[in-house]
Motif scaffolding. Structure first.
Motif, PDB file in Angstrom:
ATOM      1  N   ASP A 126       2.620   1.224  -2.811  1.00  0.00           N
ATOM      2  CA  ASP A 126       2.989  -0.473  -2.566  1.00  0.00           C
ATOM      3  C   ASP A 126       4.004  -0.437  -1.584  1.00  0.00           C
ATOM      4  N   LEU A 127       3.193  -1.409  -0.573  1.00  0.00           N
ATOM      5  CA  LEU A 127       3.947  -1.598   0.657  1.00  0.00           C
ATOM      6  C   LEU A 127       4.932  -2.833   0.557  1.00  0.00           C
ATOM      7  N   GLY A 128       5.949  -2.588   0.722  1.00  0.00           N
ATOM      8  CA  GLY A 128       6.996  -3.620   0.235  1.00  0.00           C
ATOM      9  C   GLY A 128       7.293  -4.055  -1.056  1.00  0.00           C
ATOM     10  N   CYS A 129       7.633  -2.662  -1.768  1.00  0.00           N
ATOM     11  CA  CYS A 129       7.542  -3.027  -3.139  1.00  0.00           C
ATOM     12  C   CYS A 129       8.922  -3.433  -3.580  1.00  0.00           C
ATOM     13  N   GLY A 130       9.885  -4.241  -3.030  1.00  0.00           N
ATOM     14  CA  GLY A 130      10.922  -4.841  -3.484  1.00  0.00           C
ATOM     15  C   GLY A 130      11.819  -3.759  -4.355  1.00  0.00           C
ATOM     16  N   GLN A 131      12.134  -4.324  -5.401  1.00  0.00           N
ATOM     17  CA  GLN A 131      12.870  -3.591  -6.487  1.00  0.00           C
ATOM     18  C   GLN A 131      12.323  -2.483  -7.127  1.00  0.00           C
TER      19      GLN A 131
ATOM     20  N   ALA B 289       8.566  11.375 -13.148  1.00  0.00           N
ATOM     21  CA  ALA B 289       8.284  12.602 -12.175  1.00  0.00           C
ATOM     22  C   ALA B 289       7.163  11.902 -10.975  1.00  0.00           C
ATOM     23  N   ASN B 290       6.565  10.845 -11.548  1.00  0.00           N
ATOM     24  CA  ASN B 290       5.367  10.589 -10.633  1.00  0.00           C
ATOM     25  C   ASN B 290       5.612   9.258  -9.872  1.00  0.00           C
ATOM     26  N   ALA B 291       6.733   8.870  -9.669  1.00  0.00           N
ATOM     27  CA  ALA B 291       7.278   7.608  -8.889  1.00  0.00           C
ATOM     28  C   ALA B 291       8.259   8.216  -7.862  1.00  0.00           C
ATOM     29  N   THR B 292       7.814   7.880  -6.428  1.00  0.00           N
ATOM     30  CA  THR B 292       8.540   8.102  -5.438  1.00  0.00           C
ATOM     31  C   THR B 292       8.753   6.772  -4.510  1.00  0.00           C
ATOM     32  N   PHE B 293      10.104   6.783  -4.171  1.00  0.00           N
ATOM     33  CA  PHE B 293      10.256   5.697  -3.433  1.00  0.00           C
ATOM     34  C   PHE B 293      10.994   5.826  -1.786  1.00  0.00           C
ATOM     35  N   TRP B 294      10.598   5.119  -0.959  1.00  0.00           N
ATOM     36  CA  TRP B 294      10.962   5.498   0.248  1.00  0.00           C
ATOM     37  C   TRP B 294      11.479   4.206   1.101  1.00  0.00           C
ATOM     38  N   GLU B 295      12.663   4.589   1.647  1.00  0.00           N
ATOM     39  CA  GLU B 295      13.270   3.460   2.515  1.00  0.00           C
ATOM     40  C   GLU B 295      12.847   3.545   3.738  1.00  0.00           C
ATOM     41  N   ALA B 296      11.894   2.698   4.049  1.00  0.00           N
ATOM     42  CA  ALA B 296      11.502   2.854   5.693  1.00  0.00           C
ATOM     43  C   ALA B 296      11.029   1.401   5.874  1.00  0.00           C
ATOM     44  N   SER B 297      10.875   0.976   7.288  1.00  0.00           N
ATOM     45  CA  SER B 297      10.513  -0.290   7.717  1.00  0.00           C
ATOM     46  C   SER B 297       8.996   0.130   8.018  1.00  0.00           C
ATOM     47  N   PHE B 298       8.093  -0.774   8.346  1.00  0.00           N
ATOM     48  CA  PHE B 298       6.606  -0.756   8.719  1.00  0.00           C
ATOM     49  C   PHE B 298       6.422   0.098   9.916  1.00  0.00           C
ATOM     50  N   ASP B 299       7.240   0.038  10.863  1.00  0.00           N
ATOM     51  CA  ASP B 299       6.940   0.961  12.027  1.00  0.00           C
ATOM     52  C   ASP B 299       7.317   2.127  11.908  1.00  0.00           C
TER      53      ASP B 299
ATOM     54  N   ILE C  47       7.441   1.456  -1.151  1.00  0.00           N
ATOM     55  CA  ILE C  47       8.139   1.532   0.213  1.00  0.00           C
ATOM     56  C   ILE C  47       8.605   0.298   0.697  1.00  0.00           C
ATOM     57  N   ASP C  48      10.042   0.455   1.119  1.00  0.00           N
ATOM     58  CA  ASP C  48      10.450  -0.835   1.219  1.00  0.00           C
ATOM     59  C   ASP C  48      11.859  -0.750   2.232  1.00  0.00           C
ATOM     60  N   PHE C  49      12.090  -1.620   3.113  1.00  0.00           N
ATOM     61  CA  PHE C  49      12.919  -1.411   4.143  1.00  0.00           C
ATOM     62  C   PHE C  49      14.696  -1.675   3.555  1.00  0.00           C
ATOM     63  N   ASN C  50      14.615  -2.211   2.602  1.00  0.00           N
ATOM     64  CA  ASN C  50      15.826  -2.583   1.885  1.00  0.00           C
ATOM     65  C   ASN C  50      16.375  -1.650   0.990  1.00  0.00           C
ATOM     66  N   ARG C  51      17.659  -1.105   1.533  1.00  0.00           N
ATOM     67  CA  ARG C  51      18.310   0.227   0.771  1.00  0.00           C
ATOM     68  C   ARG C  51      18.570  -0.214  -0.697  1.00  0.00           C
TER      69      ARG C  51
END
Length: 505
Positions: A48-53, A92-102, A72-76
Protein backbone atom coordinates in the motif's frame (compact mmCIF):
# COMPACT_ATOMS: atom_id res chain seq x y z
CA UNK A 1 2.61 25.14 6.77
CA UNK A 2 5.18 22.32 6.49
CA UNK A 3 5.16 20.34 3.25
CA UNK A 4 7.38 17.59 1.84
CA UNK A 5 7.35 17.50 -1.97
CA UNK A 6 4.25 19.68 -1.71
CA UNK A 7 2.41 17.26 0.61
CA UNK A 8 1.18 18.37 4.05
CA UNK A 9 3.56 17.06 6.72
CA UNK A 10 2.76 18.93 9.95
CA UNK A 11 -0.65 17.41 10.71
CA UNK A 12 -1.58 13.73 10.74
CA UNK A 13 -4.23 12.23 8.50
CA UNK A 14 -7.37 10.64 9.94
CA UNK A 15 -7.37 6.94 10.90
CA UNK A 16 -8.97 5.85 7.66
CA UNK A 17 -10.01 2.36 6.59
CA UNK A 18 -10.62 1.55 2.93
CA UNK A 19 -12.42 -1.74 2.28
CA UNK A 20 -11.67 -1.60 -1.46
CA UNK A 21 -7.93 -2.15 -0.85
CA UNK A 22 -8.45 -5.68 0.48
CA UNK A 23 -7.27 -8.70 -1.53
CA UNK A 24 -10.70 -10.33 -1.27
CA UNK A 25 -12.46 -7.14 -2.40
CA UNK A 26 -10.14 -6.78 -5.39
CA UNK A 27 -10.59 -10.45 -6.27
CA UNK A 28 -14.37 -9.93 -6.21
CA UNK A 29 -14.02 -7.12 -8.75
CA UNK A 30 -11.89 -9.33 -10.99
CA UNK A 31 -14.31 -12.25 -10.76
CA UNK A 32 -17.42 -10.21 -11.49
CA UNK A 33 -15.62 -8.56 -14.42
CA UNK A 34 -14.76 -11.97 -15.88
CA UNK A 35 -11.07 -11.96 -14.92
CA UNK A 36 -9.31 -14.79 -13.10
CA UNK A 37 -8.86 -13.89 -9.40
CA UNK A 38 -5.52 -14.25 -7.60
CA UNK A 39 -5.35 -17.41 -5.41
CA UNK A 40 -5.00 -16.27 -1.80
CA UNK A 41 -4.48 -19.63 -0.09
CA UNK A 42 -1.05 -20.12 -1.68
CA UNK A 43 0.58 -17.03 -0.18
CA UNK A 44 0.61 -13.57 -1.74
CA UNK A 45 2.07 -10.10 -1.24
CA UNK A 46 0.50 -6.63 -1.01
CA UNK A 47 1.96 -3.12 -0.98
CA UNK A 48 0.00 0.00 0.00
CA UNK A 49 1.72 3.17 -1.25
CA UNK A 50 0.82 6.13 0.95
CA UNK A 51 -0.62 3.88 3.66
CA UNK A 52 -1.33 6.75 6.08
CA UNK A 53 -1.94 5.47 9.61
CA UNK A 54 -1.73 1.89 8.32
CA UNK A 55 -5.16 0.85 9.60
CA UNK A 56 -6.19 -0.82 6.33
CA UNK A 57 -2.87 -2.64 6.02
CA UNK A 58 -3.06 -3.94 9.60
CA UNK A 59 -6.67 -5.09 9.29
CA UNK A 60 -6.00 -6.98 6.07
CA UNK A 61 -2.82 -8.50 7.53
CA UNK A 62 -4.88 -9.83 10.45
CA UNK A 63 -7.47 -11.30 8.06
CA UNK A 64 -4.80 -12.90 5.84
CA UNK A 65 -1.93 -14.34 7.91
CA UNK A 66 -0.97 -16.29 4.78
CA UNK A 67 -0.10 -13.02 2.99
CA UNK A 68 2.70 -10.49 3.38
CA UNK A 69 1.68 -6.84 3.71
CA UNK A 70 3.86 -3.75 3.28
CA UNK A 71 2.77 -0.17 3.97
CA UNK A 72 4.83 2.83 2.84
CA UNK A 73 4.38 6.46 3.91
CA UNK A 74 6.73 9.44 4.25
CA UNK A 75 5.06 10.67 7.46
CA UNK A 76 7.03 9.39 10.45
CA UNK A 77 4.12 9.75 12.89
CA UNK A 78 1.92 7.64 10.59
CA UNK A 79 4.51 4.87 10.31
CA UNK A 80 5.32 4.82 14.03
CA UNK A 81 1.61 4.54 14.84
CA UNK A 82 1.11 1.76 12.28
CA UNK A 83 4.08 -0.19 13.65
CA UNK A 84 2.83 0.22 17.22
CA UNK A 85 -0.60 -1.20 16.34
CA UNK A 86 0.97 -4.03 14.34
CA UNK A 87 3.23 -4.95 17.26
CA UNK A 88 0.41 -4.72 19.81
CA UNK A 89 -1.74 -7.01 17.62
CA UNK A 90 1.11 -9.49 17.09
CA UNK A 91 1.07 -9.17 13.30
CA UNK A 92 4.30 -10.71 12.02
CA UNK A 93 3.18 -10.30 8.39
CA UNK A 94 2.81 -6.49 8.36
CA UNK A 95 5.87 -4.32 7.63
CA UNK A 96 5.86 -0.53 7.52
CA UNK A 97 8.43 1.66 5.79
CA UNK A 98 9.07 5.36 6.32
CA UNK A 99 9.99 6.52 2.82
CA UNK A 100 9.09 9.05 0.15
CA UNK A 101 8.20 7.98 -3.37
CA UNK A 102 11.64 8.82 -4.73
CA UNK A 103 13.09 6.39 -2.15
CA UNK A 104 11.01 3.43 -3.37
CA UNK A 105 13.75 2.02 -5.57
CA UNK A 106 16.13 1.78 -2.61
CA UNK A 107 13.85 -0.26 -0.34
CA UNK A 108 14.53 -4.04 -0.07
CA UNK A 109 11.05 -5.04 -1.20
CA UNK A 110 9.76 -8.21 -2.92
CA UNK A 111 7.58 -8.29 -6.02
CA UNK A 112 3.88 -7.87 -5.30
CA UNK A 113 0.60 -9.46 -6.35
CA UNK A 114 -1.31 -6.33 -5.29
CA UNK A 115 -0.19 -2.69 -5.28
CA UNK A 116 -2.67 -0.11 -3.98
CA UNK A 117 -2.75 3.70 -3.90
CA UNK A 118 -5.68 5.36 -2.15
CA UNK A 119 -5.81 9.14 -1.96
CA UNK A 120 -2.35 9.53 -3.51
CA UNK A 121 -2.37 9.94 -7.29
CA UNK A 122 -4.17 13.31 -7.47
CA UNK A 123 -2.26 14.72 -4.49
CA UNK A 124 1.39 14.33 -5.57
CA UNK A 125 3.46 16.08 -8.21
CA UNK A 126 4.36 14.77 -11.66
CA UNK A 127 7.79 13.55 -10.51
CA UNK A 128 6.25 11.43 -7.77
CA UNK A 129 3.63 10.04 -10.14
CA UNK A 130 6.55 8.95 -12.34
CA UNK A 131 8.23 7.31 -9.32
CA UNK A 132 4.98 5.45 -8.63
CA UNK A 133 4.67 4.22 -12.22
CA UNK A 134 8.34 3.15 -12.22
CA UNK A 135 7.76 1.25 -8.97
CA UNK A 136 4.81 -0.59 -10.52
CA UNK A 137 6.93 -1.42 -13.57
CA UNK A 138 9.64 -2.97 -11.38
CA UNK A 139 7.67 -4.50 -8.51
CA UNK A 140 4.30 -5.71 -9.83
CA UNK A 141 4.28 -9.38 -10.74
CA UNK A 142 3.00 -10.51 -14.12
CA UNK A 143 -0.68 -11.19 -13.45
CA UNK A 144 -0.67 -8.63 -10.62
CA UNK A 145 -3.36 -6.10 -9.70
CA UNK A 146 -3.17 -2.33 -9.10
CA UNK A 147 -5.79 -0.21 -7.33
CA UNK A 148 -5.60 3.56 -7.79
CA UNK A 149 -8.08 6.19 -6.64
CA UNK A 150 -8.08 9.79 -7.83
CA UNK A 151 -10.15 12.92 -8.18
CA UNK A 152 -11.64 12.95 -11.64
CA UNK A 153 -13.32 15.08 -14.24
CA UNK A 154 -15.87 16.25 -15.17
CA UNK A 155 -17.18 16.15 -11.58
CA UNK A 156 -14.61 18.58 -10.20
CA UNK A 157 -15.04 21.14 -12.99
CA UNK A 158 -17.64 23.25 -11.21
CA UNK A 159 -16.22 23.11 -7.66
CA UNK A 160 -12.42 22.98 -8.11
CA UNK A 161 -12.24 26.81 -7.76
CA UNK A 162 -13.33 26.38 -4.11
CA UNK A 163 -10.16 24.46 -3.40
CA UNK A 164 -8.08 27.12 -5.16
CA UNK A 165 -9.64 29.83 -2.98
CA UNK A 166 -8.91 27.86 0.18
CA UNK A 167 -5.26 27.18 -0.54
CA UNK A 168 -4.59 30.68 -1.92
CA UNK A 169 -5.91 32.19 1.29
CA UNK A 170 -3.98 29.71 3.47
CA UNK A 171 -0.70 30.46 1.71
CA UNK A 172 -1.09 34.14 2.63
CA UNK A 173 -1.25 33.29 6.34
CA UNK A 174 1.53 32.35 8.75
CA UNK A 175 1.21 30.14 11.80
CA UNK A 176 -0.13 26.64 12.36
CA UNK A 177 -1.93 24.84 9.57
CA UNK A 178 -5.09 24.49 11.68
CA UNK A 179 -5.22 28.28 11.99
CA UNK A 180 -4.64 28.71 8.25
CA UNK A 181 -7.51 26.33 7.52
CA UNK A 182 -9.83 28.25 9.87
CA UNK A 183 -8.96 31.55 8.20
CA UNK A 184 -9.50 30.05 4.74
CA UNK A 185 -12.89 28.60 5.65
CA UNK A 186 -14.05 31.93 7.09
CA UNK A 187 -12.81 33.77 4.00
CA UNK A 188 -14.78 31.56 1.61
CA UNK A 189 -17.83 31.76 3.89
CA UNK A 190 -17.67 35.53 3.56
CA UNK A 191 -17.49 35.35 -0.24
CA UNK A 192 -20.40 32.92 -0.31
CA UNK A 193 -22.50 35.17 1.95
CA UNK A 194 -21.99 38.04 -0.54
CA UNK A 195 -23.67 35.89 -3.22
CA UNK A 196 -20.91 36.47 -5.75
CA UNK A 197 -21.76 35.44 -9.30
CA UNK A 198 -19.68 32.26 -9.03
CA UNK A 199 -21.95 31.04 -6.23
CA UNK A 200 -25.24 32.41 -7.56
CA UNK A 201 -24.62 30.90 -11.01
CA UNK A 202 -23.25 27.65 -9.56
CA UNK A 203 -25.43 26.43 -6.65
CA UNK A 204 -23.53 23.14 -6.43
CA UNK A 205 -20.42 25.06 -5.36
CA UNK A 206 -22.15 26.49 -2.31
CA UNK A 207 -23.55 23.10 -1.34
CA UNK A 208 -20.13 21.53 -1.80
CA UNK A 209 -18.48 24.14 0.42
CA UNK A 210 -21.13 23.74 3.14
CA UNK A 211 -20.37 20.02 3.36
CA UNK A 212 -16.60 20.53 3.13
CA UNK A 213 -16.57 23.03 6.01
CA UNK A 214 -18.05 20.40 8.37
CA UNK A 215 -15.07 18.04 7.98
CA UNK A 216 -12.23 17.69 10.49
CA UNK A 217 -9.08 19.78 10.10
CA UNK A 218 -7.01 16.60 9.68
CA UNK A 219 -9.14 15.55 6.72
CA UNK A 220 -9.21 19.00 5.13
CA UNK A 221 -5.45 19.45 5.47
CA UNK A 222 -4.62 16.33 3.46
CA UNK A 223 -7.47 16.54 0.96
CA UNK A 224 -7.34 20.22 -0.03
CA UNK A 225 -4.22 21.95 1.32
CA UNK A 226 -1.46 20.06 -0.46
CA UNK A 227 0.51 22.06 -2.99
CA UNK A 228 -0.31 19.48 -5.65
CA UNK A 229 -3.93 18.70 -6.43
CA UNK A 230 -4.86 17.46 -9.90
CA UNK A 231 -8.15 15.90 -11.05
CA UNK A 232 -7.77 13.56 -14.04
CA UNK A 233 -9.90 12.22 -16.82
CA UNK A 234 -10.07 8.43 -16.74
CA UNK A 235 -8.40 8.38 -20.16
CA UNK A 236 -5.33 10.15 -18.73
CA UNK A 237 -4.82 7.52 -16.04
CA UNK A 238 -5.36 4.64 -18.49
CA UNK A 239 -2.71 6.13 -20.78
CA UNK A 240 -0.21 6.56 -17.93
CA UNK A 241 -0.60 2.97 -16.74
CA UNK A 242 -0.64 1.50 -20.25
CA UNK A 243 3.04 2.51 -20.37
CA UNK A 244 3.72 -0.26 -17.81
CA UNK A 245 1.44 -2.83 -19.48
CA UNK A 246 -1.58 -2.35 -17.22
CA UNK A 247 -5.12 -2.85 -18.51
CA UNK A 248 -8.25 -1.39 -16.92
CA UNK A 249 -10.33 -4.15 -15.31
CA UNK A 250 -13.17 -2.28 -13.61
CA UNK A 251 -14.08 -0.13 -10.64
CA UNK A 252 -13.39 -1.14 -7.04
CA UNK A 253 -16.61 0.74 -6.20
CA UNK A 254 -18.86 -2.19 -7.01
CA UNK A 255 -21.94 -0.23 -8.04
CA UNK A 256 -19.91 1.60 -10.70
CA UNK A 257 -19.71 -1.67 -12.66
CA UNK A 258 -23.50 -2.18 -12.69
CA UNK A 259 -24.99 -0.11 -15.48
CA UNK A 260 -28.55 -1.33 -14.81
CA UNK A 261 -28.44 0.38 -11.40
CA UNK A 262 -26.82 3.64 -12.44
CA UNK A 263 -28.27 4.56 -15.80
CA UNK A 264 -31.58 5.01 -17.58
CA UNK A 265 -32.49 2.66 -20.43
CA UNK A 266 -31.55 5.34 -22.96
CA UNK A 267 -28.16 5.82 -21.31
CA UNK A 268 -27.59 2.06 -21.17
CA UNK A 269 -28.33 1.83 -24.90
CA UNK A 270 -25.76 4.55 -25.58
CA UNK A 271 -23.16 2.79 -23.44
CA UNK A 272 -23.81 -0.58 -25.09
CA UNK A 273 -23.25 0.99 -28.50
CA UNK A 274 -19.93 2.56 -27.41
CA UNK A 275 -17.24 0.05 -28.36
CA UNK A 276 -14.13 1.78 -27.05
CA UNK A 277 -13.81 0.88 -23.31
CA UNK A 278 -12.04 4.11 -22.36
CA UNK A 279 -14.63 6.28 -24.09
CA UNK A 280 -17.37 4.19 -22.47
CA UNK A 281 -15.99 4.90 -18.98
CA UNK A 282 -15.68 8.58 -19.86
CA UNK A 283 -19.32 8.71 -20.96
CA UNK A 284 -20.29 7.11 -17.64
CA UNK A 285 -18.37 9.81 -15.78
CA UNK A 286 -20.20 12.52 -17.73
CA UNK A 287 -23.55 10.83 -17.11
CA UNK A 288 -23.17 10.99 -13.32
CA UNK A 289 -20.75 13.95 -13.12
CA UNK A 290 -18.19 11.70 -11.42
CA UNK A 291 -15.79 13.33 -8.92
CA UNK A 292 -13.84 10.34 -7.63
CA UNK A 293 -12.77 7.08 -9.23
CA UNK A 294 -11.45 3.82 -7.77
CA UNK A 295 -9.88 2.05 -10.75
CA UNK A 296 -8.54 -1.50 -10.82
CA UNK A 297 -5.87 -2.48 -13.36
CA UNK A 298 -4.24 -5.82 -14.13
CA UNK A 299 -0.95 -6.83 -15.69
CA UNK A 300 -1.52 -9.66 -18.14
CA UNK A 301 -4.19 -11.43 -16.09
CA UNK A 302 -6.24 -14.06 -17.95
CA UNK A 303 -9.93 -13.64 -18.66
CA UNK A 304 -12.33 -16.38 -17.61
CA UNK A 305 -14.26 -18.30 -20.25
CA UNK A 306 -18.03 -17.99 -19.89
CA UNK A 307 -18.68 -21.36 -18.22
CA UNK A 308 -15.84 -20.95 -15.71
CA UNK A 309 -16.97 -17.39 -14.99
CA UNK A 310 -20.57 -18.43 -14.31
CA UNK A 311 -19.47 -21.33 -12.09
CA UNK A 312 -17.14 -19.12 -10.05
CA UNK A 313 -19.79 -16.43 -9.56
CA UNK A 314 -22.47 -18.93 -8.59
CA UNK A 315 -20.22 -20.48 -5.91
CA UNK A 316 -19.37 -17.19 -4.17
CA UNK A 317 -20.81 -17.33 -0.64
CA UNK A 318 -22.18 -14.19 0.97
CA UNK A 319 -22.77 -13.01 4.53
CA UNK A 320 -25.15 -10.37 5.82
CA UNK A 321 -23.06 -7.56 7.38
CA UNK A 322 -25.83 -5.29 8.68
CA UNK A 323 -28.40 -6.13 11.38
CA UNK A 324 -31.52 -7.72 9.93
CA UNK A 325 -34.22 -5.20 10.81
CA UNK A 326 -36.28 -4.34 7.74
CA UNK A 327 -38.28 -6.41 5.27
CA UNK A 328 -38.09 -3.86 2.44
CA UNK A 329 -35.16 -1.94 1.06
CA UNK A 330 -34.96 1.42 -0.63
CA UNK A 331 -31.59 2.05 -2.23
CA UNK A 332 -30.39 5.38 -3.56
CA UNK A 333 -28.08 5.32 -6.55
CA UNK A 334 -26.75 8.07 -8.77
CA UNK A 335 -29.51 8.23 -11.37
CA UNK A 336 -32.55 6.81 -9.65
CA UNK A 337 -34.14 5.71 -6.42
CA UNK A 338 -34.83 2.04 -6.92
CA UNK A 339 -37.59 0.13 -5.14
CA UNK A 340 -37.21 -3.63 -5.44
CA UNK A 341 -39.59 -6.56 -5.13
CA UNK A 342 -40.12 -6.80 -1.36
CA UNK A 343 -40.86 -10.53 -1.47
CA UNK A 344 -37.58 -11.40 -3.23
CA UNK A 345 -35.42 -9.26 -0.97
CA UNK A 346 -37.20 -10.43 2.16
CA UNK A 347 -36.57 -14.05 1.17
CA UNK A 348 -32.89 -13.43 0.34
CA UNK A 349 -32.22 -11.46 3.52
CA UNK A 350 -34.04 -14.00 5.69
CA UNK A 351 -31.93 -16.79 4.19
CA UNK A 352 -28.68 -14.87 4.71
CA UNK A 353 -29.69 -14.02 8.26
CA UNK A 354 -29.59 -17.74 9.04
CA UNK A 355 -26.37 -18.76 7.25
CA UNK A 356 -23.85 -17.78 4.60
CA UNK A 357 -25.08 -18.80 1.16
CA UNK A 358 -24.04 -18.79 -2.48
CA UNK A 359 -26.25 -18.19 -5.50
CA UNK A 360 -26.36 -21.95 -6.05
CA UNK A 361 -27.42 -22.46 -2.41
CA UNK A 362 -30.21 -19.91 -2.73
CA UNK A 363 -31.59 -21.48 -5.88
CA UNK A 364 -32.14 -24.68 -3.88
CA UNK A 365 -34.64 -22.82 -1.69
CA UNK A 366 -38.13 -22.84 -3.30
CA UNK A 367 -39.12 -19.47 -1.82
CA UNK A 368 -36.14 -17.89 -3.62
CA UNK A 369 -35.81 -20.07 -6.72
CA UNK A 370 -39.34 -19.16 -7.82
CA UNK A 371 -38.09 -15.68 -8.79
CA UNK A 372 -35.65 -17.15 -11.32
CA UNK A 373 -31.80 -17.23 -11.41
CA UNK A 374 -31.46 -13.89 -13.22
CA UNK A 375 -33.40 -11.89 -10.64
CA UNK A 376 -31.85 -13.69 -7.67
CA UNK A 377 -28.38 -12.94 -9.07
CA UNK A 378 -29.41 -9.33 -9.65
CA UNK A 379 -30.62 -9.04 -6.05
CA UNK A 380 -27.22 -10.18 -4.79
CA UNK A 381 -25.47 -7.59 -6.96
CA UNK A 382 -27.75 -4.87 -5.59
CA UNK A 383 -27.12 -5.94 -1.98
CA UNK A 384 -23.37 -6.04 -2.63
CA UNK A 385 -23.48 -2.55 -4.11
CA UNK A 386 -25.33 -1.25 -1.05
CA UNK A 387 -22.90 -3.01 1.36
CA UNK A 388 -25.66 -5.14 2.88
CA UNK A 389 -23.67 -8.29 2.11
CA UNK A 390 -20.04 -9.25 1.47
CA UNK A 391 -18.28 -12.41 0.24
CA UNK A 392 -17.77 -14.91 3.08
CA UNK A 393 -15.29 -17.70 3.80
CA UNK A 394 -14.87 -20.35 6.49
CA UNK A 395 -11.85 -18.96 8.38
CA UNK A 396 -9.06 -21.23 9.56
CA UNK A 397 -8.14 -21.36 13.28
CA UNK A 398 -5.02 -19.33 12.44
CA UNK A 399 -7.11 -16.53 10.91
CA UNK A 400 -9.50 -16.50 13.87
CA UNK A 401 -6.60 -16.12 16.31
CA UNK A 402 -5.00 -13.39 14.18
CA UNK A 403 -8.17 -11.27 13.93
CA UNK A 404 -9.04 -11.75 17.61
CA UNK A 405 -5.60 -10.47 18.63
CA UNK A 406 -6.04 -7.45 16.38
CA UNK A 407 -9.52 -6.73 17.72
CA UNK A 408 -8.38 -6.91 21.35
CA UNK A 409 -5.59 -4.46 20.51
CA UNK A 410 -8.12 -2.08 18.97
CA UNK A 411 -10.55 -2.41 21.87
CA UNK A 412 -7.80 -1.61 24.37
CA UNK A 413 -7.50 1.76 22.61
CA UNK A 414 -11.25 2.46 22.78
CA UNK A 415 -11.11 4.92 25.67
CA UNK A 416 -8.57 7.03 23.78
CA UNK A 417 -10.46 7.35 20.48
CA UNK A 418 -14.12 8.35 20.37
CA UNK A 419 -14.29 8.37 16.57
CA UNK A 420 -15.87 5.37 14.76
CA UNK A 421 -13.33 2.59 14.27
CA UNK A 422 -13.06 -0.81 12.61
CA UNK A 423 -12.59 -4.34 13.91
CA UNK A 424 -11.50 -7.26 11.73
CA UNK A 425 -13.88 -9.99 10.57
CA UNK A 426 -12.23 -13.31 9.63
CA UNK A 427 -15.44 -14.33 7.85
CA UNK A 428 -15.72 -11.44 5.37
CA UNK A 429 -11.97 -10.64 5.52
CA UNK A 430 -12.39 -6.92 6.06
CA UNK A 431 -13.13 -4.29 8.69
CA UNK A 432 -16.50 -3.85 10.41
CA UNK A 433 -17.33 -0.31 11.55
CA UNK A 434 -18.32 0.30 15.17
CA UNK A 435 -18.96 3.60 16.92
CA UNK A 436 -17.52 4.45 20.33
CA UNK A 437 -20.50 3.27 22.36
CA UNK A 438 -20.66 -0.03 20.46
CA UNK A 439 -16.96 -0.63 21.12
CA UNK A 440 -17.40 0.16 24.81
CA UNK A 441 -20.31 -2.28 25.01
CA UNK A 442 -18.22 -4.94 23.30
CA UNK A 443 -15.32 -4.26 25.67
CA UNK A 444 -17.71 -4.53 28.63
CA UNK A 445 -18.99 -7.86 27.27
CA UNK A 446 -15.54 -9.34 26.71
CA UNK A 447 -14.00 -8.19 29.99
CA UNK A 448 -16.98 -8.99 32.25
CA UNK A 449 -17.04 -5.38 33.42
CA UNK A 450 -20.47 -5.59 35.01
CA UNK A 451 -23.56 -3.57 34.16
CA UNK A 452 -23.13 -2.09 30.65
CA UNK A 453 -25.20 1.00 31.50
CA UNK A 454 -22.92 1.85 34.43
CA UNK A 455 -19.76 1.00 32.46
CA UNK A 456 -20.57 3.12 29.41
CA UNK A 457 -22.19 6.02 31.27
CA UNK A 458 -19.12 6.39 33.50
CA UNK A 459 -16.94 6.63 30.37
CA UNK A 460 -19.32 9.20 28.91
CA UNK A 461 -19.09 11.33 32.05
CA UNK A 462 -15.30 11.05 32.11
CA UNK A 463 -15.01 12.25 28.51
CA UNK A 464 -17.93 14.71 28.57
CA UNK A 465 -19.53 12.75 25.74
CA UNK A 466 -23.10 13.36 24.56
CA UNK A 467 -25.10 10.93 22.45
CA UNK A 468 -26.61 12.01 19.15
CA UNK A 469 -30.32 11.55 18.48
CA UNK A 470 -32.14 12.76 15.37
CA UNK A 471 -28.98 14.59 14.29
CA UNK A 472 -28.54 16.63 17.49
CA UNK A 473 -26.52 16.12 20.67
CA UNK A 474 -28.68 15.35 23.70
CA UNK A 475 -28.40 18.07 26.34
CA UNK A 476 -29.57 16.58 29.65
CA UNK A 477 -28.00 13.63 31.44
CA UNK A 478 -31.41 11.94 31.80
CA UNK A 479 -31.92 12.14 28.03
CA UNK A 480 -28.49 10.61 27.49
CA UNK A 481 -29.20 7.75 29.91
CA UNK A 482 -32.53 7.02 28.25
CA UNK A 483 -30.95 6.94 24.78
CA UNK A 484 -28.01 4.88 26.06
CA UNK A 485 -30.45 2.31 27.45
CA UNK A 486 -32.11 2.05 24.04
CA UNK A 487 -28.72 1.65 22.31
CA UNK A 488 -27.67 -1.07 24.78
CA UNK A 489 -30.85 -3.06 24.09
CA UNK A 490 -30.36 -2.67 20.34
CA UNK A 491 -26.72 -3.72 20.61
CA UNK A 492 -27.50 -6.96 22.42
CA UNK A 493 -30.46 -7.84 20.20
CA UNK A 494 -29.05 -6.84 16.79
CA UNK A 495 -25.37 -5.89 16.72
CA UNK A 496 -23.76 -8.44 19.05
CA UNK A 497 -25.29 -11.53 17.35
CA UNK A 498 -24.13 -10.14 14.00
CA UNK A 499 -20.58 -9.57 15.28
CA UNK A 500 -20.50 -13.15 16.53
CA UNK A 501 -21.67 -14.51 13.15
CA UNK A 502 -18.95 -12.49 11.44
CA UNK A 503 -16.31 -13.84 13.82
CA UNK A 504 -15.43 -10.42 15.21
CA UNK A 505 -15.91 -11.87 18.73
Amino acid sequence: MARIDGYVADIEYIHHFCRELGPSALNLVLTMQGIEPIPLNQGFSCCDLGCGQGLSTNIFASCHPEGQFHGIDFNRAHILGARELSSQAGLANATFWEASFDDLGRLPLPEFDFITLHGVYSWVNADNRKHIVDFIRCKLKVGGVVYVSYNCLPGWSSVAPIRQLLISCADMESGLLEEQINVSIKFVERLKSMNLSYFSNNPSAGNFFDELSKRSKNYLAHEYFNENWVPFYHADVVKNFAAVNLTFAGSASFVDNLDFLRFSLEEQHLLNSTEDPVLKETVKDFAVNQQFRRDVFTKGRKRLVNVAHQELVSRYRFALVVPREKDTITLNFSRNEAHYDPALYKAVLNALDEQHLSLDDMLLKPEIASFGPEYVHQSLMVLLSASYILPAVDPSPEVIVSTRQFNYAMLERTALNMEPQYLASPVVQTGIKLDWVQRLLLLCELTDSGDPLSFVSSMMREHNYALIKDGAALQSWDENLEELGRQIRSFHVCQLPLLKRLGVV
